[in-house]
Design a protein around this motif. Sequence first.
Motif, PDB file in Angstrom:
ATOM      1  N   PHE A 368     -40.774 -33.311   6.118  1.00 36.63           N
ATOM      2  CA  PHE A 368     -39.983 -32.193   6.654  1.00 36.63           C
ATOM      3  C   PHE A 368     -40.688 -30.850   6.470  1.00 36.63           C
ATOM      4  CE2 PHE A 368     -36.802 -35.459   6.707  1.00 36.63           C
ATOM      5  CZ  PHE A 368     -35.953 -35.113   7.747  1.00 36.63           C
ATOM      6  N   ALA A 369     -41.499 -30.728   5.417  1.00 39.23           N
ATOM      7  CA  ALA A 369     -42.208 -29.454   5.203  1.00 39.23           C
ATOM      8  C   ALA A 369     -43.227 -29.226   6.318  1.00 39.23           C
ATOM      9  CB  ALA A 369     -42.898 -29.458   3.853  1.00 39.23           C
ATOM     10  N   ASN A 371     -42.931 -30.594   9.334  1.00 40.55           N
ATOM     11  CA  ASN A 371     -42.034 -30.302  10.465  1.00 40.55           C
ATOM     12  C   ASN A 371     -42.649 -30.541  11.845  1.00 40.55           C
ATOM     13  OD1 ASN A 371     -39.788 -29.415  11.739  1.00 40.55           O
ATOM     14  ND2 ASN A 371     -39.935 -27.286  11.124  1.00 40.55           N
ATOM     15  N   HIS A 374     -40.348 -30.347  15.090  1.00 38.46           N
ATOM     16  CA  HIS A 374     -40.021 -28.996  15.555  1.00 38.46           C
ATOM     17  C   HIS A 374     -41.196 -28.418  16.361  1.00 38.46           C
ATOM     18  CE1 HIS A 374     -38.345 -24.988  15.644  1.00 38.46           C
ATOM     19  NE2 HIS A 374     -39.464 -24.520  15.125  1.00 38.46           N
ATOM     20  N   TYR A 408     -30.965 -30.435   9.260  1.00 37.64           N
ATOM     21  CA  TYR A 408     -32.405 -30.682   9.457  1.00 37.64           C
ATOM     22  C   TYR A 408     -33.189 -29.563   8.753  1.00 37.64           C
ATOM     23  CZ  TYR A 408     -36.874 -31.115  11.942  1.00 37.64           C
ATOM     24  OH  TYR A 408     -38.211 -31.239  12.245  1.00 37.64           O
ATOM     25  N   TRP A 409     -32.731 -28.304   8.944  1.00 34.75           N
ATOM     26  CA  TRP A 409     -33.413 -27.178   8.282  1.00 34.75           C
ATOM     27  C   TRP A 409     -33.182 -27.204   6.772  1.00 34.75           C
ATOM     28  CZ3 TRP A 409     -37.251 -24.656  10.333  1.00 34.75           C
ATOM     29  CH2 TRP A 409     -37.384 -24.681  11.727  1.00 34.75           C
ATOM     30  N   ILE A 412     -35.768 -29.357   5.496  1.00 34.02           N
ATOM     31  CA  ILE A 412     -37.056 -28.641   5.529  1.00 34.02           C
ATOM     32  C   ILE A 412     -37.162 -27.738   4.289  1.00 34.02           C
ATOM     33  CG2 ILE A 412     -38.329 -26.800   6.741  1.00 34.02           C
ATOM     34  CD1 ILE A 412     -37.247 -28.122   9.371  1.00 34.02           C
ATOM     35  N   HIS A 413     -36.061 -27.001   3.974  1.00 35.57           N
ATOM     36  CA  HIS A 413     -36.057 -26.145   2.772  1.00 35.57           C
ATOM     37  C   HIS A 413     -36.301 -26.966   1.503  1.00 35.57           C
ATOM     38  CE1 HIS A 413     -34.993 -22.517   4.786  1.00 35.57           C
ATOM     39  NE2 HIS A 413     -33.791 -22.902   5.134  1.00 35.57           N
ATOM     40  N   LYS A 415     -38.007 -29.576   1.334  1.00 38.23           N
ATOM     41  CA  LYS A 415     -39.335 -30.214   1.462  1.00 38.23           C
ATOM     42  C   LYS A 415     -39.249 -31.733   1.230  1.00 38.23           C
ATOM     43  CE  LYS A 415     -41.778 -27.007  -1.166  1.00 38.23           C
ATOM     44  NZ  LYS A 415     -41.037 -25.736  -1.294  1.00 38.23           N
ATOM     45  N   HIS A 417     -39.783 -35.560   1.890  1.00 40.50           N
ATOM     46  CA  HIS A 417     -40.862 -36.356   2.504  1.00 40.50           C
ATOM     47  C   HIS A 417     -40.493 -37.820   2.235  1.00 40.50           C
ATOM     48  CE1 HIS A 417     -45.491 -36.957   3.111  1.00 40.50           C
ATOM     49  NE2 HIS A 417     -44.753 -37.625   3.969  1.00 40.50           N
TER      50      HIS A 417
END
Length: 434
Positions: A368-369, A371, A374, A408-409, A412-413, A415, A417
């Motif tokens: 997600f980091a 991304n 996106h 989803y964000w 990402i925050h 991180k 994986h």
Amino acid sequence: MAKNSSSPSRRFLKLASMTASIATKTVSNSIRNLNADEEQKNQSRSKLFQDIGLQIADTLGEMKGAVMKVGQIASQYKDIFPPEVAKAIAKLQRQAPAMPFADIKQQVERELGKPLDQIFTRFDEQPFAAASIGQVHCATLPNGEEVVVKVQYPGVDQACESDLKQVRLALRLMGVLKVDKKLQDRLFQEIENSLHEELNYEIEAQHLAVFRTFHETLDSKIIIPRVYADYSSRRILTLSLEKGDSIETASTWDLELRNQLGRRLIQALGQQMFFLKRFHCDPHPGNFAFRQDGSVVIYDFGGVKTLSPDILAHFKTLVQAGRQGDIATIENHLLALDALAEKNKFPAELYHAWLEVFLRPLTTYYDFAENSSHHDGMHLVKKSLKYWDVFKPSPDTLMVNRTISGHYWNLIHLKVHDDLTDTFEALLPPPAQH
């Protein structure tokens, strides 16, 4: 906030002058551009929308109360606004300035029927959070328990209806709502309903009790504050103090724990949607706190969306059709949800490319980091822009889309994986292979 600035007539005048000013700008812009070419018209329109967006944000931000809440809700439904307006209105989601303590004390005493020092042994004068319709204070009950008290600003609920009408009029005059009249009516009805629910803390108390009971039976590490009914009313909500660390702090923890927290967030949302058929629909990172034992605390149940069995069936079928790349079924269900203007107008290869981007975070070992979905989605937007009018902002899908993209964000925050395939399949098993 000075008392007179919230009087109905003052509010009305402020909003009416905003509306008149927007109408004047829109008309003069049209006159100026009578002989302009297409590119000049587009530039001029974009500048106009920027000006108007800032004006709406400034006016609503000053006024607090229901008007500001309407602005915040509008920013949640930003798909229906041009980007320039959406960007300006989104500013309203930031922290609001606090109200004088004397007003807060008076509101608590009026609602709970006793002097403040007879209700709580301690009540912090400084709020630790202030929002558009109320603010939150720490306090101690006579039995020594630490609690948080959510206090609604006086007069917010009465201002609600007229505020909403004025904001709608302003937006309609400037012609920025990108949807037809019928859809506008449905969207504003939805905004009105969610506003009325959020202004009634008794409804939020019910939501808290339902979600707390639901999650307790499934996962003891989803923590939802307990309501103290004897210290709550329609405009006051007293809850157990549930501490946890912010998403920023949690993002520094080791990967295994971050993955566990990310999984728990997605699992809780899926369980709410597919089993409880109602879900917490404000995925703002400030509404979640995290603990080192893997627990996730969820705050603020003012925004809850209930899903009808029909809508839920459409969503489930859409996910299954997406897994199988079945475009015809996807289009049928998007039409039924009022999210598609007409069939067979969006190229199949773009559908398949978007499906891969959407499903990638839930069906692969995904970082997600980094991304990648996106970033690939941004490239696809350029190719898809000329077909964009094929899709419509649907009242039935807006809150679901917003909540899923918000989480989803959040991942990402954090991180995250991880490979979330098993979590995804447990929530929505893929169709049996024959």
